[in-house]
Structures are given as C-alpha cells and as structure tokens.
Enzyme design. Sequence first.
Site, mmCIF file in Angstrom:
data_model
loop_
_atom_site.group_PDB
_atom_site.id
_atom_site.type_symbol
_atom_site.label_atom_id
_atom_site.label_comp_id
_atom_site.label_asym_id
_atom_site.label_seq_id
_atom_site.Cartn_x
_atom_site.Cartn_y
_atom_site.Cartn_z
ATOM 1 N N ASP A 455 0.817 -1.214 0.000
ATOM 2 C CA ASP A 455 0.000 0.000 0.000
ATOM 3 C C ASP A 455 0.847 1.260 0.000
ATOM 4 O OD1 ASP A 455 0.839 -0.489 2.584
ATOM 5 O OD2 ASP A 455 -1.139 -0.331 3.499
ATOM 6 N N CYS A 456 2.037 1.202 0.583
ATOM 7 C CA CYS A 456 2.925 2.370 0.541
ATOM 8 C C CYS A 456 3.416 2.627 -0.878
ATOM 9 C CB CYS A 456 4.113 2.163 1.480
ATOM 10 S SG CYS A 456 3.649 2.044 3.220
#
Length: 757
Positions: A455-456
Amino acid sequence: MSCYSPIDVPVSGEKPFTDYSRWRLTYTEDGGHIWKYLKTDEECQAHPQSLIDRYWLGLPLNLPALPRATDAISGARNALSFLKKLQAPTGHWPGAYSGPMFLLPGLVIGSYVTGATFKQEERLEIIRYLLNRAHPEDGGWGLHIEGPSTAFGTVLNYVVLRILGVSPEHPTLVKARGTMHKLGGAVAVPAWGAFWLSVLNVYEWDGNNAVPPELWALPHWVPFHPHKWWIHCRNVYMPTSYIYGVKWQHPENELILSLRQELYTQDYYSIDWPAQRFNTAEIDVYTPISTPMRILYPILSAYDQCALPPLRRYALDVCYQQIVYEDENTSYQNLGPVNKMMNQIVRYIVDGPESEAFKRHVQNRADFMWIAEDGMYMAGTNGTQLWDIAFIVQAIVESGLGKEEENRECLLGALKWLDICQIKDNPKHFENDHRHPTKGAWPFSTRTQGYTVSDCTGEGLKAVLYIQEHVPGMPKLISDRRIFDAVDIILGMQNPNGGFASYELIRGPEWLEYLNPAEVFSDIMIDHNYPECTTSSITALAIFRNHYPNYRSKDIDRTIQRAIKYLHDSQKPEGGWYGSWGICFTYATQFALESLSLVGETYETSIYARKACEFLISHQREDGGWGETWESCEKIMWVEHEKTQVVQTCWAAMALIYARYPDPEPIERAVQLVISRQNPDGSWPQESVEGVFNKTVTIAYPNFKHSFTLWMLGKAHHYLAELRGTTGTGKKSANGHANGNGHTNGNGHTNDNGRAH
C-alpha cells in the site's frame, strides 16, 4: 554506568524532567529524524527551536487565529495553512508513532544487557513517559496505551523503571507492583515477556517454550519453514531462536538479584520453571496456544535437551547469517524496533562490543526514540514518513488547492522527498535473505529501512502522479522507467485470490496460524490479504493507466478485476470491511468503496456499495460524526466509542463520497462536525489512537488528523457542489476521479481512474 545508577525523580511526570526549550528535531538525507538535546545556550542560539519542534513537544505555538471556516473549502484551506508549517526542510512531514507499550522494554533491556547507554536527558524523559502512562486506577501498564493493564505491560515496564534507576519504593512502582502481583507476578507474562526477562536473567530459560535455531536449518521445502512466515514474525523469531539456542543471559548483579524478589509472589529459587511455559495471565491472552502447539512444544523442548552440538552450531551459524543479512540490507535500521534490539544483542554476543556492527546498532537506536509532550518512548518504526506524505499530497491535490501558486513550494518539496524515498535497487542480500523485490517500491518510512510495502508503493505512486501530472509547472523528477518499476512491483504482489498483503506475497498456508507462539497477537504467522492494501495497490494502477494506457494494460485490467472480486468476497455481512491497520470498519470501508468506484460500482449501481453505505449511515451519530473504539478490531464487530472521532468521521464521509451517496445531508453533517472541532490555527486536537495491528495493538498516526480532514473537506466541497448542480466546470465523479480514460466497466459506466481535478 551512570545512566543506570539510582536516581530520585518526582512522584508525577506531569511536568517535563528536562528543559523542553533545548530539544531539536534533526533530519537525515533520506528523511530520517533524530531528537537531540542542546546543552549550552550558544547551541540554542545557533539552532533556534522551530515551530515543528514546538508542535511535537506540545509547546505553545502562538499562531494567529485564521478566519473561521464557514464551509468545507474554507476549512480545508485553513487546514493546509497549518499543515504547511509542519513540513520539514527535507520536504516530508515528521510524525510520532506511539501506542505499543512493549517496545520501550526491548530498547532498555537490550541496551542494558549489552552495555549501551542513554544520555541523561533521554533517561529522564523515558522515566517520565512511563510515569505518565501508568494506568490511572491500578498503576499498571497495558499492551498499548489505550488498553487495560496486563502482566506483559506491567512487568516489563516496571523492569524498565528499575533498570533506569528508579527506586522500588517510588509510589508509581509500589502501586504497579501491587497490580503485577495480583496478575500473578512475572511467571504470568506471555512468551515475549518471558524472553526479555530471561535475557535479563530474572526469569529462567527453562520457563520458556523452546524456539530452537534448527528451524532455520530445515530444508526450504518444509511447509512451515520460517521463510514462509510473515516478515515481522520471522525477523523477530530469527534472533529469538539464536539467543534461545545459546541460552544467553546477563550476569547477575545487585539489581538482578533485587528484581528476582520484586517481580514474583513466591521465592524465585522455589519456582518450578517448566511448569510456567503455558502460564499466562488471562488478561494477556488473545490467541490461546493451540492444541497442535501444546503437542509440539514438549517435543521441541525434549529435542533441545539433547540437541547434537554440531547440528546446533550449524543452525546457529545459519541463523546468525540471516541476522547479518537483515542488518546489512537495512543499514542496521532493521524492519522494526523489536527485531532491531534483538539483533543488537546477537551482534554483541557474536561480534563483541567493539565491533562496527554493534556500534552501528547502538547509534541507530536514536532513529526510533521520539520525545513528545508526555516524555520519550520507542516508536513503532523509524517513522511514518512515506505514509503521511502520500496522503497529504493527495489531499492537497484533490481539494483543488494544489493548483494555487502559494502551495507550489509545498508540493515541490514533497516531490523531491518522494524522489529520494523511492527504493531504486533490490537489497544487497536479496536472494539469500529471501526478500521480496524492492526495486521501484516505496517503503513505509525511509529508503534506508528499505522494505517494500504494497500500500505504501501504491500511495507513493499516486502521490507522484498527482504532482507530476496534475500540478502545473512541476518538474518530472521521477522518470517513466522508475514509475514503471513501481507498477511492476505492485503487479507482482497480487495473491491468487485477488487480494494484496502487506510486505510480500503470502508464502505459507493458512494453517500455519495454528502455530502462533505469541498469545497477545493474532494473524502473525503468515501475511494476509487486506482491503486497505488491495485498494491502495489497484487505485494506483488505475491512475497510472489513465496516464500510461499502453504499459501492461492487460495485466492491469486483469489485476483490478481480480481485486474487485476479492473485495466483494471479503465484505462483512453487516456491510462493512474489517480494517487491519486502522480503526476499524470506517477505515477499511473507505478504502473498499474507493476501489469499487474504479469500476463504476456506486450506491446506485452496486449492491455491495449500497450495503456499505447503509452500514455507515446506520452508525452515524446525532452530532453528524462517527466513532468506534479499538475494541472493534479485537472483537471483529463494531464497538461504539464514547466520543465521536474526527478522523473516523472523515473516513466515513469519504466512503460515502466515493460511493456517490445521493443524499447530501449525512455528508453535510459530517462536514459541520469536523469544522466545529477545528482549532483557530487550522489544526485539530488529538483524539483517540487511529491505527492498529494484529488485532490487539493500537498505534497512533497523529498526522491523520491533518491529512484526512483536509482531504475529506476538499472532496466534500466538490461533491456537495455537484449534488447541488453548482459545479460549473463539467461533471466530476463523486470520488474525485477525473473522467475520460476510455475504459468502460460491465455496467456500461465510464470508469474514473485518474483522481486529480
């Protein structure tokens, strides 16, 4: 060592034990931040305290009041005015990362047993933090700052205060000792607590269930080989098994002999240690030791008693080499603070206190030590730099404020930092350390820490595309090739069922969770799919596709379709999605509805979106807001918070906007609630903790109260105007995604896969 000698401290930690005007936050090239204490007036004059320093220390800012917000966009404008003041010279937004109460014990015990010291100012403020965090009623400490007192938290933090020189007769320790004994004393600590106490030599290794290093020497095809475990689990149990394998303990001294008397309700030397292996205080148990583990542990313990010396030496060598790989891959930052301090002990044992490796470990402790209004603690990582900057950038651009000239410098600084933060190569020991590829990824914190996070990477890629493609006049610092590298990383992280996990592909079978050795956590043995990670990944791909329609387009289409099916399948019967990284249903449901919006699934077109909206509406309060407690994560069901939460209100309102909820009234009420709590300077006060992990541990994201408020208010301004028919700029989708990429979903709607206005 003077930092561990007896010390008199006040009864209360209400007032600072050091001069807060002398603390300064310093920055490294890659965005790391380290607090330093200036001892002379000359140093203070040469390096004046910044507004950022004062903010995080809780000192008065004395900022002038802004014109009071009267609508969503004026609230967003005030929010950005304040938020720009917190941007560091490096371009990122520093931030605290507190919550878990089991990290300081690792820092202090690991430092004490290896002879690493603390500055006097650090020592004092660590003591003060624990005095301030003692439970107001029973005086103990919990697993995290919002939880009840536990044996784990109370015993280990009691030990921290004693190591740092606080008298056992200090009122805080007297009260804590009473609670500790009521919980059963130190024999009732869970496995992680028993490990740290054994290293300190105030608990016997015979009281631990076996964690033999031979596990690391197994053939890689074995289905429960550690390399198939979740990355946090395997990185913690790697040094754990080494230290257990050599049964290393700190030598006895006066403090240790005293603690052996203080921590227990019976004579230390009369304790039946093997009988304590499954003795854990009831309050500490979230995941009971399974029947398979209760069968396996005695077998492992019996093996440990007769382990062949050559095999043990070989296993220790394999384990040690993996620890070296982890150290060198991360420049001795390590994945997180727990394995960082355990690795420090191993390098002390093997390499010695004069080795470069050990010295690097000692030096890098500072990256995790954060001082706040209530004292100094060990943070959950070396920061939340990428995570915060990605959301802030998207909030600025989606609000429409990114196009204004006065905000250009802010976004340019953010882009420069995103350029530095992207990981440009795979780790040094990529294959030998069984690491997932990192080339093109963005990490959770800094490039030096160097771990891919799905997700980063997704949110980082979105932030870059937003600035480079939608803010006029911005340079293209991150090339097409590097953007393609990020896309390749994301495409390579989808699991067979369509979902995305956190750090890497899921490697082990689900049944490995039956082998969970940690009573206080859940879902730690393997990585799992998460709606949040899935959304961040596929929204990034969709936005990328809008700007680069010819790069791996079929792969991207297929990935998004499979991810949407995963989200359909993972929706709870009540209508929400369970959040594993934020609290809880408001958090994950916001992400899930963002994903569904990519394929035209809205309140009007999708039973999934409609059910989710109805779920959220059913929990909206009379004041217009939402609020759920961390217990929602623990109980896997909505648990109302006693107070409405601004950040959760923003998540819920954004979810409704993504889903194109047709009634403006719930969103308008949410806007009014958020605006009503805004401070005159444009900020918001801190409320309850926002984040969680492994179902049981809360962790704070204090920048969320600035980023998601700005984001929601900006999105609400545009959406409410659209509902009223007053946009005047052509139709925009409700979720802020720009129309017109030419992709059509199965409902005949045009997908909105770019998000900047």
